[in-house]
Write a protein that holds these residues in place. Structure first.
Motif, PDB file in Angstrom:
ATOM      1  N   UNK A   1       0.828  -1.214   0.000  1.00 29.15           N
ATOM      2  CA  UNK A   1       0.000   0.000   0.000  1.00 29.15           C
ATOM      3  C   UNK A   1       0.858   1.258   0.000  1.00 29.15           C
ATOM      4  N   UNK A   2       1.990   1.228   0.729  1.00 36.81           N
ATOM      5  CA  UNK A   2       2.889   2.381   0.774  1.00 36.81           C
ATOM      6  C   UNK A   2       3.490   2.668  -0.597  1.00 36.81           C
ATOM      7  N   UNK A   3       3.912   1.607  -1.290  1.00 35.81           N
ATOM      8  CA  UNK A   3       4.495   1.775  -2.617  1.00 35.81           C
ATOM      9  C   UNK A   3       3.465   2.321  -3.599  1.00 35.81           C
ATOM     10  N   UNK A   4       2.246   1.771  -3.531  1.00 30.39           N
ATOM     11  CA  UNK A   4       1.180   2.255  -4.404  1.00 30.39           C
ATOM     12  C   UNK A   4       0.896   3.732  -4.157  1.00 30.39           C
ATOM     13  N   UNK A   5       0.950   4.135  -2.895  1.00 27.56           N
ATOM     14  CA  UNK A   5       0.712   5.535  -2.543  1.00 27.56           C
ATOM     15  C   UNK A   5       1.793   6.438  -3.131  1.00 27.56           C
ATOM     16  N   UNK A   6       3.067   5.998  -3.041  1.00 31.54           N
ATOM     17  CA  UNK A   6       4.170   6.831  -3.525  1.00 31.54           C
ATOM     18  C   UNK A   6       4.175   6.951  -5.045  1.00 31.54           C
TER      19      UNK A   6
ATOM     20  N   UNK B   1       1.464   9.460  -5.887  1.00 28.56           N
ATOM     21  CA  UNK B   1       1.841  10.847  -5.612  1.00 28.56           C
ATOM     22  C   UNK B   1       2.765  11.385  -6.692  1.00 28.56           C
ATOM     23  N   UNK B   2       3.709  10.563  -7.139  1.00 23.40           N
ATOM     24  CA  UNK B   2       4.611  11.000  -8.203  1.00 23.40           C
ATOM     25  C   UNK B   2       3.823  11.271  -9.478  1.00 23.40           C
ATOM     26  N   UNK B   3       2.865  10.416  -9.778  1.00 24.24           N
ATOM     27  CA  UNK B   3       2.037  10.590 -10.971  1.00 24.24           C
ATOM     28  C   UNK B   3       1.223  11.875 -10.884  1.00 24.24           C
ATOM     29  N   UNK B   4       0.694  12.165  -9.697  1.00 20.86           N
ATOM     30  CA  UNK B   4      -0.086  13.384  -9.507  1.00 20.86           C
ATOM     31  C   UNK B   4       0.774  14.635  -9.693  1.00 20.86           C
TER      32      UNK B   4
ATOM     33  N   UNK C   1      11.579  11.998   0.120  1.00 18.46           N
ATOM     34  CA  UNK C   1      12.600  11.180   0.776  1.00 18.46           C
ATOM     35  C   UNK C   1      13.690  10.934  -0.255  1.00 18.46           C
ATOM     36  N   UNK C   2      14.929  11.330   0.071  1.00 24.25           N
ATOM     37  CA  UNK C   2      16.026  11.327  -0.895  1.00 24.25           C
ATOM     38  C   UNK C   2      17.011  10.205  -0.567  1.00 24.25           C
ATOM     39  N   UNK C   3      17.296   9.378  -1.578  1.00 21.63           N
ATOM     40  CA  UNK C   3      18.188   8.229  -1.431  1.00 21.63           C
ATOM     41  C   UNK C   3      19.444   8.406  -2.297  1.00 21.63           C
TER      42      UNK C   3
ATOM     43  N   UNK D   1      18.104   9.434  -5.970  1.00 21.30           N
ATOM     44  CA  UNK D   1      16.716   9.122  -6.285  1.00 21.30           C
ATOM     45  C   UNK D   1      15.842   9.649  -5.156  1.00 21.30           C
ATOM     46  N   UNK D   2      14.562   9.834  -5.462  1.00 23.46           N
ATOM     47  CA  UNK D   2      13.650  10.353  -4.436  1.00 23.46           C
ATOM     48  C   UNK D   2      12.261   9.754  -4.592  1.00 23.46           C
ATOM     49  N   UNK D   3      11.516   9.781  -3.516  1.00 20.26           N
ATOM     50  CA  UNK D   3      10.104   9.433  -3.498  1.00 20.26           C
ATOM     51  C   UNK D   3       9.339  10.607  -2.906  1.00 20.26           C
ATOM     52  N   UNK D   4       8.151  10.856  -3.406  1.00 21.57           N
ATOM     53  CA  UNK D   4       7.268  11.834  -2.763  1.00 21.57           C
ATOM     54  C   UNK D   4       6.471  11.089  -1.697  1.00 21.57           C
ATOM     55  N   UNK D   5       6.647  11.450  -0.455  1.00 18.63           N
ATOM     56  CA  UNK D   5       5.910  10.768   0.613  1.00 18.63           C
ATOM     57  C   UNK D   5       4.759  11.621   1.151  1.00 18.63           C
TER      58      UNK D   5
END
Length: 279
Positions: A120-125, A128-131, A209-211, A263-267
């Motif tokens: 569910x967390x991955x689907x959410x991220x 958010x990136x798509x939005x 979140x930056x990796x 790389x980054x994710x929008x959380x």
């Protein structure tokens, strides 16, 4: 999530192994249960059996009727159950077998729940990136180009060591960052977040979140991801380019120490409340 039908199946498995549904052959019905009492009263403690019975009461009514005989298994007057019983094949089984199976069942269920949570967390991220109009991989990760800036940068609205972000958050080389409650937080962070300028397509107050950033300093370690909040904009900051606030331009508070592909994710996407960004 484990369904009530699955819970019922697990319950039957536990009691079958333990010997509650036993007889001289596997084809006999549970109503012909035969317990082998050993006289040892140190086996199943009262609260452990009640927890199993609680699971029994959670199944459907029709299923409950099929295992109604288990009601007779409740301990009386806080007494314990016997140590050993015979299973459906007539084999003598110890209470340790029940304990082991119960622990395995709980472990399996917890692993399934954790896997569902991560999914569910991955689907959410990724959503958010798509939005935000940013192409990402199946984990919501996208390439990030990072640079740094200070409050005294060329073209910045800077006066006597103090300036403002596009969001209106005050930055001071000596005092730090002004929080929504009116207090100054020393350093370069806004609460637990580092301050960044980002593309206008990423709303103010969004958290990334930056990796694999290769940065070090002011609490940032190159081998750990960090979280940053969008509080600023910049004329040259477009796409997946972000500018990380470091205090003064020449402070060296954060430095690039290794060549990596960040790389980054929008959380969190946006989130402004009452004209400010929540911590």
């Amino acid at each position: 999530m484990v369904s009530k039908r699955m819970q019922f199946a697990l319950l039957i498995s536990i009691f079958t192994l333990f010997g509650c549904a036993s007889g001289n052959s596997a084809t006999q019905t549970v109503n012909k249960t035969e317990l082998l009492f050993t006289g040892d009263k140190k086996a199943i403690e009262h609260e452990n059996m009640l927890s199993v019975m609680q699971l029994y009461h959670s199944v459907d009514e029709n299923d409950r009727k099929e295992i109604a005989f288990l009601e007779n298994m409740k301990p009386q007057n806080n007494e314990s159950f016997v140590t050993n019983v015979r299973n459906a094949d007539g084999e003598l089984r110890s209470v340790s077998a029940l304990k082991t199976l119960s622990e395995d069942v709980v472990s399996t269920v917890e692993k399934q729940k954790e896997a569902e949570r991560k999914k569910r967390e991955i689907e959410k991220k990724t959503k958010l990136a798509r939005q935000a109009g940013i192409p990402s991989d199946e984990n919501g990760l996208f390439p990030l180009y990072t640079t740094t800036y200070g409050v005294d940068c060329y073209g910045c609205n800077f006066n006597n060591g103090q300036g403002n972000t596009a969001m209106g958050v005050k930055l001071d080389i000596n005092k730090g960052v002004l929080l929504p409650n009116g207090s100054w937080q020393p350093g370069i962070q806004y609460g637990k977040y580092y301050v960044i300028a980002a593309d206008p397509g990423i709303p103010m107050c969004s958290v990334l979140k930056v990796y694999d950033h290769g940065l070090r300093g002011s609490g940032i370690s190159p081998d750990k991801p960090f979280e940053a909040i969008v509080l600023d904009r910049g004329g040259a900051i477009r796409g997946t380019h972000v500018d990380l606030y470091i205090g003064s331009e020449n402070s060296g508070a954060i430095q690039k120490v290794s060549n990596t592909s960040a790389k980054a994710q929008i959380i969190r996407l946006g989130g402004m409340k009452n004209g400010s960004c929540p911590l």
